[in-house]
Design an enzyme around this catalytic site. Structure first.
Site, short mmCIF file in Angstrom:
data_model
loop_
_atom_site.label_atom_id
_atom_site.label_comp_id
_atom_site.label_asym_id
_atom_site.label_seq_id
_atom_site.Cartn_x
_atom_site.Cartn_y
_atom_site.Cartn_z
N SER A 248 0.84 -1.20 0.00
CA SER A 248 0.00 0.00 0.00
C SER A 248 0.87 1.24 0.00
O SER A 248 1.96 1.26 0.59
CB SER A 248 -0.90 0.03 1.23
OG SER A 248 -1.57 1.26 1.33
N TYR B 180 -1.58 -1.46 10.54
CA TYR B 180 -1.65 -1.77 9.10
C TYR B 180 -0.37 -1.35 8.40
O TYR B 180 0.21 -2.10 7.60
CB TYR B 180 -2.87 -1.07 8.52
CG TYR B 180 -3.13 -1.29 7.04
CD1 TYR B 180 -3.82 -2.41 6.61
CD2 TYR B 180 -2.72 -0.35 6.10
CE1 TYR B 180 -4.08 -2.60 5.25
CE2 TYR B 180 -2.98 -0.53 4.74
CZ TYR B 180 -3.66 -1.66 4.32
OH TYR B 180 -3.92 -1.83 2.98
N1 LIG Z 1 -8.78 -0.82 -1.20
C1 LIG Z 1 -7.78 0.02 -0.98
O1 LIG Z 1 -7.96 1.23 -0.93
C2 LIG Z 1 -6.38 -0.53 -0.83
C3 LIG Z 1 -5.31 0.39 -0.90
C4 LIG Z 1 -4.00 -0.08 -0.78
C5 LIG Z 1 -3.78 -1.44 -0.61
N2 LIG Z 1 -4.83 -2.30 -0.53
C6 LIG Z 1 -4.53 -3.73 -0.33
O2 LIG Z 1 -5.03 -4.45 -1.43
C7 LIG Z 1 -5.37 -5.78 -1.03
C8 LIG Z 1 -6.78 -6.10 -1.48
O3 LIG Z 1 -7.66 -5.17 -0.85
P1 LIG Z 1 -9.17 -4.96 -1.36
O4 LIG Z 1 -9.43 -3.51 -1.27
O5 LIG Z 1 -9.39 -5.69 -2.63
O6 LIG Z 1 -9.95 -5.70 -0.14
P2 LIG Z 1 -11.44 -6.29 -0.10
O7 LIG Z 1 -12.28 -5.66 -1.13
O8 LIG Z 1 -11.85 -6.21 1.33
O9 LIG Z 1 -11.22 -7.84 -0.48
C9 LIG Z 1 -10.40 -8.61 0.36
C10 LIG Z 1 -10.17 -9.98 -0.25
O10 LIG Z 1 -9.21 -10.65 0.57
C11 LIG Z 1 -9.80 -11.81 1.12
N3 LIG Z 1 -9.27 -12.00 2.48
C12 LIG Z 1 -9.34 -11.17 3.53
N4 LIG Z 1 -8.71 -11.70 4.59
C13 LIG Z 1 -8.23 -12.89 4.18
C14 LIG Z 1 -7.51 -13.93 4.79
N5 LIG Z 1 -7.14 -13.86 6.08
N6 LIG Z 1 -7.18 -15.03 4.06
C15 LIG Z 1 -7.54 -15.14 2.77
N7 LIG Z 1 -8.25 -14.20 2.13
C16 LIG Z 1 -8.59 -13.09 2.83
C17 LIG Z 1 -11.29 -11.61 1.07
O11 LIG Z 1 -11.95 -12.87 1.07
P3 LIG Z 1 -13.37 -13.04 1.90
O12 LIG Z 1 -14.37 -12.17 1.22
O13 LIG Z 1 -13.66 -14.51 1.77
O14 LIG Z 1 -13.09 -12.61 3.31
C18 LIG Z 1 -11.40 -10.86 -0.25
O15 LIG Z 1 -11.29 -11.76 -1.34
C19 LIG Z 1 -5.14 -5.82 0.49
O16 LIG Z 1 -3.89 -6.39 0.77
C20 LIG Z 1 -5.16 -4.36 0.88
O17 LIG Z 1 -4.43 -4.15 2.08
C21 LIG Z 1 -6.12 -1.88 -0.64
#
Ligand SMILES: NC(=O)c1ccc[n+]([C@@H]2O[C@H](COP(=O)([O-])OP(=O)(O)OC[C@H]3O[C@@H](n4cnc5c(N)ncnc54)[C@H](OP(=O)(O)O)[C@@H]3O)[C@@H](O)[C@H]2O)c1
Length: 262
Positions: A141, A154
Site C-alpha cells: 500500500s 496496518y
Molecule cells: N482498497 C484500498 O484502498 C487498498 C489500498 C491499498 C492497498 N490495498 C490492499 O489491497 C489488497 C486487497 O484489498 P481490497 O481492497 O481488494 O480488499 P477487499 O475488497 O476487502 O477484499 C479482500 C479480499 O481478501 C480476502 N481476504 C481477507 N482476509 C483474508 C484472509 N485472512 N485469508 C484469505 N483471504 C482473505 C477476502 O476474502 P473473503 O471475502 O472470503 O473474506 C477478499 O477476497 C489488500 O492487501 C489491501 O491491504 C487496498
C-alpha cells in the site's frame, strides 16, 4: 501467461478478483483463494470460465497455518504447480492510535499481511524454484510512505511485507524467482469504501472521484494491469522493485492512508 498457474490470495473480491480475471484472460490457470465468502469466490470463478478461462476456488485463510500448508498440493492437483503467487489478501486495522493499540492488534495484522504470506511462500518454494521463471507479486500500500495517524498496525504490517519481499527477491534470484511489490493508493473496493466511510466525513468513493488524479479513484483493474505486467515476459529483468499505483499524486494517499475501518 499460457501454461502458467497463478495463485491469487484474496482473489474473490476487490483487487484480487480483478487480478484473477486479468491473469486468466492472459491465459493463466488461476487458483482463486478466499477466506469465508464462498459465493464471491464462486462468482469470480464463474466469471473467468464464462470468458473462456480456467479457475478453481480454494478456501484458506492466509493467517491459518494449517490451511496455508495444505494449499499448494490442492492447487497442484487441480491446476498444476504454482509458478505465480499474487499475495493480495488483506484486512484493515482498527484505526487506533499507537497509544491505544495493544500487541494483539499488531499481531493480527502481521499474521494476515506478513507471516501468513511468508508461510505460503515457503510452502510454494519447491514449485516456484522448479518453474524456471516464477514470480511473487505482493500487494502492499502507498500507506507505507504516508504513515498516517491511526494506521500503525496496518502500516507496520505492509512495511514488513515490503522488507521481506525485497529480501526474498535477492535470495531467490538464483532460482529464477522474481519478487516485486505493487503499492496502490485508495482503490474502489469494499475495503476502500469502508476506509472512506471511516475517514472522509461520510463521503462515498464515488463522491471522491472528481478530486482524484485522472478524475477517479483507482479501480481494481488499474492494479491488476500492473500485476500482469510484472509477471509478464516484458518484466523478466525486473525484481525487488516497488511500483506505486496511486495516480502519481498525494491526494489518493491522504485518504488511503487512513488505516481506519475494518
Ligand atoms: N482498497 C484500498 O484502498 C487498498 C489500498 C491499498 C492497498 N490495498 C490492499 O489491497 C489488497 C486487497 O484489498 P481490497 O481492497 O481488494 O480488499 P477487499 O475488497 O476487502 O477484499 C479482500 C479480499 O481478501 C480476502 N481476504 C481477507 N482476509 C483474508 C484472509 N485472512 N485469508 C484469505 N483471504 C482473505 C477476502 O476474502 P473473503 O471475502 O472470503 O473474506 C477478499 O477476497 C489488500 O492487501 C489491501 O491491504 C487496498
Amino acid at each position: 501467461m499460457s501454461g502458467r498457474t497463478a495463485l491469487v490470495t484474496g482473489g474473490s473480491r476487490g483487487v484480487g478478483r480483478a487480478v484473477a480475471l486479468r491473469l486468466a484472460a492472459d491465459g493463466a490457470a488461476v487458483a482463486v483463494n478466499y477466506r469465508r465468502d464462498a459465493d464471491a469466490a464462486a462468482e469470480a470463478v464463474a466469471a473467468i470460465e464464462a470468458a473462456g478461462g480456467t479457475a478453481r476456488a480454494y478456501r484458506a485463510p492466509v493467517d491459518d497455518p494449517d490451511a496455508v500448508a495444505a494449499l499448494p498440493a490442492l492447487v497442484r492437483a487441480d491446476l498444476g504447480p504454482v509458478d505465480l503467487l499474487v499475495s493480495n489478501a488483506g484486512t484493515a486495522s482498527r484505526g487506533t492510535a499507537v497509544a491505544d493499540t495493544a500487541d494483539e492488534e499488531y499481531l493480527r495484522l502481521l499474521r494476515v499481511h506478513v507471516l501468513g504470506p511468508l508461510a505460503l511462500v515457503r510452502a510454494l518454494l519447491p514449485d516456484l524454484r522448479a518453474a524456471g521463471r516464477a514470480d511473487v507479486v505482493v500487494v502492499s500500500s502507498a500507506i507505507v510512505d504516508a504513515a498516517p495517524p491511526g494506521g500503525a498496525a496496518y502500516t507496520m504490517a505492509k512495511a514488513a511485507l515490503e522488507a521481506a519481499a525485497r529480501t526474498l527477491a535477492r535470495e531467490e534470484r538464483a532460482h529464477g524467482l522474481r519478487v516485486n511489490i505493487v503499492a496502490p493508493g485508495l482503490v474502489a473496493t469494499d475495503m476502500g469504501e469502508r476506509l472512506v466511510a471511516a475517514t472522509a466525513g461520510g463521503a462515498t468513493l464515488a463522491e471522491l472521484d472528481a478530486s482524484y488524479p485522472f478524475g477517479r479513484v483507482a479501480r481494481p483493474e488499474d492494479v491488476a494491469g500492473v500485476v500482469a505486467f510484472l509477471a509478464s515476459a516484458d518484466a523478466g529483468y525486473v525484481t525487488g522493485q516497488r511500483l506505486l499505483v496511486d495516480g502519481g499524486g498525494p491526494d489518493s494517499r491522504i485518504v488511503a492512508a487512513s488505516g481506519g475501518g475494518r
